[in-house]
Design an enzyme around this catalytic site. Structure first.
Site, PDB file in Angstrom:
ATOM      1  N   ASP A  55      -1.985   6.711   6.193  1.00 23.75           N
ATOM      2  CA  ASP A  55      -3.016   5.821   5.661  1.00 23.75           C
ATOM      3  C   ASP A  55      -3.358   4.849   6.787  1.00 23.75           C
ATOM      4  O   ASP A  55      -2.553   3.998   7.151  1.00 23.75           O
ATOM      5  CB  ASP A  55      -2.467   5.073   4.440  1.00 23.75           C
TER       6      ASP A  55
ATOM      7  N   LYS B 129     -12.669  -1.615   5.609  1.00 24.88           N
ATOM      8  CA  LYS B 129     -11.952  -2.548   6.474  1.00 24.88           C
ATOM      9  C   LYS B 129     -12.531  -2.530   7.891  1.00 24.88           C
ATOM     10  O   LYS B 129     -12.833  -3.565   8.441  1.00 24.88           O
ATOM     11  CB  LYS B 129     -10.463  -2.211   6.523  1.00 24.88           C
TER      12      LYS B 129
ATOM     13  N   TRP C 254       0.838  -1.218   0.000  1.00 25.71           N
ATOM     14  CA  TRP C 254       0.000   0.000   0.000  1.00 25.71           C
ATOM     15  C   TRP C 254       0.865   1.257   0.000  1.00 25.71           C
ATOM     16  O   TRP C 254       0.542   2.242  -0.673  1.00 25.71           O
ATOM     17  CB  TRP C 254      -1.002  -0.005   1.153  1.00 25.71           C
TER      18      TRP C 254
HETATM   19  C1  LIG Z   1      -7.395  -1.701   1.452  1.00 25.53           C
HETATM   20  C2  LIG Z   1      -6.343  -0.657   1.608  1.00 25.53           C
HETATM   21  C3  LIG Z   1      -6.179   0.386   0.675  1.00 25.53           C
HETATM   22  C4  LIG Z   1      -6.996   0.487  -0.577  1.00 25.53           C
HETATM   23  O1  LIG Z   1      -8.265   0.866  -0.319  1.00 25.53           O
HETATM   24  P1  LIG Z   1      -9.301   1.185  -1.520  1.00 25.53           P
HETATM   25  O2  LIG Z   1     -10.447   1.721  -0.751  1.00 25.53           O
HETATM   26  O3  LIG Z   1      -9.558  -0.115  -2.198  1.00 25.53           O
HETATM   27  O4  LIG Z   1      -8.667   2.161  -2.408  1.00 25.53           O
HETATM   28  C5  LIG Z   1      -5.211   1.343   0.925  1.00 25.53           C
HETATM   29  N1  LIG Z   1      -4.438   1.295   2.010  1.00 25.53           N
HETATM   30  C6  LIG Z   1      -4.559   0.304   2.934  1.00 25.53           C
HETATM   31  C7  LIG Z   1      -3.679   0.311   4.139  1.00 25.53           C
HETATM   32  C8  LIG Z   1      -5.515  -0.699   2.756  1.00 25.53           C
HETATM   33  O5  LIG Z   1      -5.633  -1.673   3.657  1.00 25.53           O
END
Ligand SMILES: *Cc1c(COP(=O)(O)O)cnc(C)c1O
Length: 350
Positions: A161, A185, A90
């Site tokens: 993030d 998530k 990521w």
């Molecule tokens: C799942 C995830 C993403 C991507 O998320 P999207 O909503 O599919 O763009 C980005 N960063 C992390 C840490 C993730 O777990």
């Protein structure tokens, strides 16, 4: 995974939200009823996360990946360089996107030391004191590697993030410039992303930035510049209320610790059969990837696990192996069932 209580409430309110005779997805987004949903979601999240008054909450369409572009577009305005910490897949995606708009310095990178994956201590990073911001990924969802601390970046805004770790433990929001998290998530359903942004970072973006990618436009319009993903916003509100009812982030931190400790202890004490290669200091307590020492058994493991009702255990396609995720909605009994299955499987094939 979503809490069953949340899904049941959504089901009960599906045809008639609070006497309106309409589903939330039929409410006009500017109408009084949906405005109430939106405002309550915000105040509950502010409450749970103890968000200081000088931060704005934005509820934006798209995913965390959309923020990979919005962060540089909005923060590089007066400065073309940003620092990124590369801890996994990521991080790399965020870096790739930022490179389209400015200079990216990789201030540090995940390493393998004595066979363990680890994040170098901050003393070894090469941070640029003039960077527009420092970006890191709190919890690498695919590799199961996480920061056990919040980096210190002085006057340089820290951007994180937090897609897979938000609401898993109490958080000192004041340490950050921007926190963002895709909802699917731990916050609800796909389609919406929560962005918590310090007010002084809301300014004119790079001139070619699409209108909808401007934090300034979104903040000035309270995330209602255009139609927001209303149902996903409502679901985030239900999750926030559920988190509050269950005891808030201190309670979820305890549960997360208990669940992950259980699984890691089992894996570590059966190292001839199962293996996790992240250094214990940097192990994620949310996403726990592991391999079978005899990798030829992986497919059989997944098939037999599914037959036992244990699903979503296949590792990410870029990582392979097995991955167990311990998001807030996963009950401790789910982890117990997994460990029991792993014991039986190791006996059968060991
Ligand atoms: C799942 C995830 C993403 C991507 O998320 P999207 O909503 O599919 O763009 C980005 N960063 C992390 C840490 C993730 O777990």
């Amino acid at each position: 995974m979503l809490p069953e209580a949340v899904l049941l409430q959504a089901q009960q309110e599906m045809l008639d939200w609070q006497g309106t005779g309409m589903s939330v997805m039929e409410l006009g987004h500017r109408g009084e009823a949906f405005q109430r949903v939106a405002a309550e979601t915000e105040s509950d999240l502010r409450d749970i996360l103890a968000v200081p008054a000088h931060y704005k909450l934005l509820f934006l369409a798209g995913g965390a990946s959309t923020q990979f572009a919005m962060v540089p577009l909005n923060l590089l305005a007066n400065n073309s360089a940003a620092d990124y910490i590369d801890t996994g897949i990521w991080s790399k995606k965020a870096i790739g996107e930022a490179r389209r708009y400015g200079d990216v310095n990789i201030a540090s990178q995940r390493v393998t030391r004595d066979g363990w994956a680890a994040i170098p201590p901050q003393a070894e990073w090469s941070l640029n004191p003039k960077a527009a911001y420092v970006h890191y990924t709190a919890n690498e969802t695919i590799e199961g590697i996480a920061f056990p601390y919040i980096p210190t970046t002085g006057d340089v805004p820290l951007v994180v993030d937090m897609t897979s770790s938000i609401l898993s433990a109490p958080l000192d929001v004041s340490r950050f410039g921007i926190i963002y998290a895709g909802a699917q998530k731990n916050l609800g359903q796909a389609g919406i992303t929560l962005v918590i942004v310090r007010e002084d970072l809301i300014r004119d973006p790079l001139p070619f930035t699409p209108t909808l990618f401007s934090y300034k436009v979104e903040a000035e319009n309270h995330s209602f510049y255009n139609t927001p993903p209303t149902y996903a916003w409502y679901m985030m509100g239900l999750v926030a209320k559920w988190v509050k009812r269950e005891g808030g982030l201190a309670e979820f931190a305890k549960r997360t610790q208990r669940k992950s400790t259980k699984l890691y202890s089992y894996i570590d004490s059966n190292a001839d059969f199962y293996r996790n290669t992240v250094h214990p200091t940097y192990r994620s307590c949310i996403n726990i990837p592991f391999n079978l020492v005899n990798e030829a058994l992986t497919e059989t493991f997944l098939i037999e696990a599914a037959a036992a009702g244990l699903t979503n255990l296949k590792g990410h396609k870029l990582a392979g192996g097995i991955r167990a995720s311990m998001y807030n909605a996963m009950p401790e009994a789910g982890v117990d069932a997994l460990v029991t299955f792993m014991q039986a499987f190791a006996l059968k094939y060991g």
